[in-house]
Structures are given as structure tokens and as C-alpha cells.
Design an enzyme around this catalytic site. Sequence first.
Site, short mmCIF file in Angstrom:
data_model
loop_
_atom_site.label_atom_id
_atom_site.label_comp_id
_atom_site.label_asym_id
_atom_site.label_seq_id
_atom_site.Cartn_x
_atom_site.Cartn_y
_atom_site.Cartn_z
N LYS A 173 0.88 -1.18 0.00
CA LYS A 173 0.00 0.00 0.00
C LYS A 173 0.91 1.22 0.00
CE LYS A 173 -4.10 1.69 2.46
NZ LYS A 173 -5.02 1.97 1.38
C1 LIG Z 1 -6.58 0.34 -4.00
C2 LIG Z 1 -7.34 -0.23 -2.85
N1 LIG Z 1 -7.95 -1.40 -3.00
C3 LIG Z 1 -8.64 -1.98 -1.99
C4 LIG Z 1 -8.73 -1.36 -0.77
C5 LIG Z 1 -9.47 -2.02 0.35
O1 LIG Z 1 -8.55 -2.44 1.31
P1 LIG Z 1 -8.95 -2.55 2.84
O2 LIG Z 1 -10.18 -3.36 2.88
O3 LIG Z 1 -7.80 -3.21 3.48
O4 LIG Z 1 -9.18 -1.17 3.32
C6 LIG Z 1 -8.11 -0.13 -0.56
C7 LIG Z 1 -8.17 0.56 0.72
O5 LIG Z 1 -7.24 0.57 1.44
C8 LIG Z 1 -7.39 0.45 -1.63
O6 LIG Z 1 -6.79 1.61 -1.48
#
Ligand SMILES: Cc1ncc(COP(=O)(O)O)c(C=O)c1O
Length: 329
Positions: A173
Site C-alpha cells: 500500500k
Molecule cells: C486500492 C485499494 N484497493 C482496496 C482497498 C481495500 O482495502 P482494505 O479493505 O484493506 O481497506 C483499498 C483501501 O485501502 C485500496 O486503497
Amino acid sequence: MRLFKACLLSPTPMYKLTATDWIWHDGDFVPWNQANIHVLSHSVQYGSSVFEGVRCYKTPEGPAIFRLRDHLARLLGSCKIYRMEVPYTIDDLVSACCALVEKNGLESCYLRPMVLRGYGAASMVPFASPVEVFLPCWPWGAYLGEGALENGVDACVSSWQRVAPNTIPTMAKMAGNYLSGMLIKMQALADGYAEAIALGPDGMISEGSGQNVFLVRGETLFTPPVDGTLLPGITRDTVLTLARDAGFEVREQELPRESLYLADEVFFSGTAAEITPVRSVDKITVGKGKIGPVTTELQRRFLATVHGETPDLHGWLTPTRSLVEAAPR
Ligand SMILES: Cc1ncc(COP(=O)(O)O)c(C=O)c1O
């Protein structure tokens, strides 16, 4: 142009920061306005910053952070991919996050743990820059707008594709990954949609700008696999678990664009978006154009879990108060 300006120049409240009193920075609490970095920090010049988005919910036992350890494990995983050495363990960061929520006197909030490369390196080679950790948090409501959780949102398929596997790692991330998300989201807003779903380089469904996507046919859930084009969301994992608990079948498989139009239900999952139904894609009505029965059941289980209204069967909640009270002084 008018719509473009209205969407992009007048951000709606859910897209604006609300300052709180304190931010944790490498072991100290600093006032919100003093949590600063130098303009020549490596992360500013080259985007070398990884982060997390985590929600803390109001529960009968006080504030509780949802899947905090999983988020912090993903944070440290992102650091590992980018060779960033972090001098804190998950336990250290759990304590700091809990203390932060308590010090800011918040009942519920969004936490944004960040690890970045600071000031020092003159070039792309980052090792002369220290690795710094910041933990901000702030109050945040429904990310996709008031009523989105109940009524659903209108989405489109983006003309921007997600990155190809083995280009920029999407299991990290990383701030730079969000250049893709920004383009996808800004285009969706400019075109009058709340959100967009992007395809991967192979033309198959990948994810939203900041959410994973699920389709429902009958009582079976479908979601794209972890294929190097999407972030493996922690809410995605939560949905998969809650769906199995509820007796629904779940399939992680490649999905063509048109399966969005033919689905009985479509929903987004994400920390910010939680479980948000999608009522139309490209102006084609999904199912009955409102939240469907499977999404309703999963959203009910999700909200009951995060708000501590049901037993925490999977150990997903970290209550901030008891952890801070138990900490040695
Ligand atoms: C690109 C992306 N995909 C999916 C998610 C969903 O991830 P999470 O459920 O861990 O927040 C996020 C959010 O963080 C994101 O930024």
C-alpha cells in the site's frame, strides 16, 4: 467543465480532513500542526511512503480498532517490499495507535499509519534518508457519501486500467500506487459517478479506486483473485470470512467486465467504503437497483461485528481503552 470544477474544486465534506489534537511521530505525540517534514524529504520527491487506512469504531466497551494487527502487518509488509527498516514491532504500533485514539479523546475515527523516507538522500537511492513513522487519526464518516451504505452508489467502468503485475507491486500500500486510484476516481467524479471500477491489463475486472469489488449471483459471491493488479483488502478478507460464516459460497476468480451488468448484486468493500452497494454500473441497473439480500446480510454482519454488537468470533477488535489502561506507566 462546470461539472469538472464542481466535483474537483469543491470537495465534499467526506473528502476533507478534520484536524485532531495529536499525531504520534516516532514515539512522541506532537501537535497536529507540528507533524511536519522537509520539502526535500525523499517521500516528497519520489513518493517513498507507505501507509494504512484503519477504522476505529464506537462499541459498548469504548472505541475499538478493527483488524488493527492485520493492517499493521500489511504496513510492515509494504515496508519489507520497499526495503524500509522500521524500528517498531506490531505490538509497539498497536499500543501507539490505541494511545493515540485515547489521547485525542475520540470515540470513533479513521487512523492513517504512515511510514516514509525523510530528509537526507539527494537522489532516488533512498538509504541516506531516515525511515520515519507517523500515526495520525481523524473523525471520518461514510466515504462514498451520506446514504451510500443504505441506498448504494452509481459507478462506471474506468477507461484507466490498473497497473500490470510486476511493474509496481500492488500488494504494497504505497503512496505512488494511488496515482492510478486518483485518475480513476477523478474521472468518475467528473463524469458524475460516485466511484469507478477499473479493469486490469488483461481486460478483466480488478478493483475500485480504493476498494475491492464483489459480485453476487444467487447466493454465490465472486471477487477477482489476488493477481498483482489489486490490493488484497482486509475488508475483502473480512467479507470472504463473513460470507463463509453465513453459508454463502465464495469464489475468487477472473471476471469479465460484462459480469458486472449481469450480476444480481455488486458491492464495494474497503476500510473507508465499508460494504457499499453499487446500484448501477455504466448506467445499467444492477439487479433491482438497490441493496440486495446478500449484501444486506453481509453488511448487517459486518456492522454488528465492527460495532461490537455481536461476539468477536475472529478476534478482530482491539479495544483502545483497556489496552491503554493496562499499559505500564
Ligand atoms: C486500492 C485499494 N484497493 C482496496 C482497498 C481495500 O482495502 P482494505 O479493505 O484493506 O481497506 C483499498 C483501501 O485501502 C485500496 O486503497
